[in-house]
Motif scaffolding. Structure first.
Motif, short mmCIF file in Angstrom:
data_model
loop_
_atom_site.label_atom_id
_atom_site.label_comp_id
_atom_site.label_asym_id
_atom_site.label_seq_id
_atom_site.Cartn_x
_atom_site.Cartn_y
_atom_site.Cartn_z
N LEU A 170 -15.49 12.24 29.04
CA LEU A 170 -14.71 11.16 29.67
C LEU A 170 -13.67 10.65 28.68
O LEU A 170 -13.77 9.53 28.16
CB LEU A 170 -15.65 10.03 30.12
N PRO A 171 -12.65 11.47 28.37
CA PRO A 171 -11.66 11.08 27.36
C PRO A 171 -10.88 9.83 27.71
O PRO A 171 -10.39 9.13 26.82
CB PRO A 171 -10.75 12.31 27.26
N GLU A 172 -10.77 9.52 29.01
CA GLU A 172 -10.02 8.34 29.42
C GLU A 172 -10.65 7.04 28.92
O GLU A 172 -9.98 6.02 28.83
CB GLU A 172 -9.85 8.30 30.94
N ILE A 173 -11.94 7.08 28.59
CA ILE A 173 -12.59 5.88 28.02
C ILE A 173 -13.16 6.17 26.62
O ILE A 173 -13.80 5.30 26.02
CB ILE A 173 -13.70 5.34 28.93
N GLY A 174 -12.96 7.39 26.12
CA GLY A 174 -13.46 7.73 24.79
C GLY A 174 -14.97 7.84 24.73
O GLY A 174 -15.59 7.40 23.77
N ALA A 175 -15.57 8.44 25.77
CA ALA A 175 -17.03 8.55 25.81
C ALA A 175 -17.43 9.86 26.48
O ALA A 175 -16.61 10.59 27.01
CB ALA A 175 -17.62 7.36 26.57
N THR A 176 -18.73 10.14 26.42
CA THR A 176 -19.31 11.27 27.14
C THR A 176 -20.58 10.79 27.82
O THR A 176 -21.15 9.76 27.43
CB THR A 176 -19.67 12.44 26.20
#
Length: 198
Positions: A170-176
């Motif tokens: 989830l690069p748009e929030i900097g997470a996975t």
């Protein structure tokens, strides 16, 4: 008379009205609709998966401008529409005493048997209308599977993740989100062996 009055409620009027209700409602075509119509509450599978998503995202996003929210916070999908995703990630300065997300980036809906069709059709299409939303994640509860809608330009791409080894970037929030984290502590009904059925 009450129903016709509700039809004309502005979103602001809806939030004032909602404060006096016992259960959360969504606003669909201008009318309040119970969030989990015909449900007696979320199942343990649904609740555990939802909490797991919030814990994982909350831990990863601590110290950033993004944070997960619960169904208490609404997503405005149109002039006459407000939805309440199971989890949402908002990436905007925190404003006290507000009831809706201003810059959501991610919506997560955890499926329940009675809401799967609604979650995968109308709610997804409604959510796609929000201009800042980048991803919509649908999480199954009967098997380890998730469906991700990701905004690409003017359209949406769809990707399926299956099995506990899968990891959703989830690069748009900097997470996975790994499916192992989402389904931590959950068990699944055994699959029917159709080949052996006779």
């Amino acid at each position: 008379m009450a129903d016709s009055a509700r039809l004309t409620m502005t979103p602001e009027d809806f939030f004032v009205w909602q404060r006096d209700q016992d259960e959360l409602d969504e606003r669909v075509d201008g009318q309040p609709v119970p969030r989990h119509r015909m449900m007696t509450g979320a199942s343990m599978q649904h609740d555990r998966a939802t909490v797991n998503v919030i814990v994982s995202l909350g831990t990863q996003l601590r110290g950033t401008s993004c944070r997960p929210t619960t169904a208490d916070i609404a997503l405005r999908t149109s002039i006459r529409g407000l939805r309440r995703p199971d989890v949402m990630v908002e990436c905007a300065p925190l404003v006290p005493d507000t009831y809706e997300a201003r810059e959501p980036k991610l919506v997560v809906e955890v499926a329940s048997p009675s809401t799967t069709t609604i979650d995968q059709t109308r709610k997804v299409e409604d959510s796609k209308r929000h201009p800042t939303l980048a991803s919509i994640l649908l999480v199954e509860t009967l098997k380890p599977q998730a469906l991700l809608y990701r905004r690409l330009g003017d359209g949406w791409d769809i990707e399926t993740f299956e099995g506990l080894d899968a990891v959703i970037a989830l690069p748009e929030i900097g997470a996975t989100l790994s499916l192992a984290e989402i389904y931590d502590g959950l068990s699944f009904p055994p699959r029917r062996d159709l080949a052996g059925a006779g």
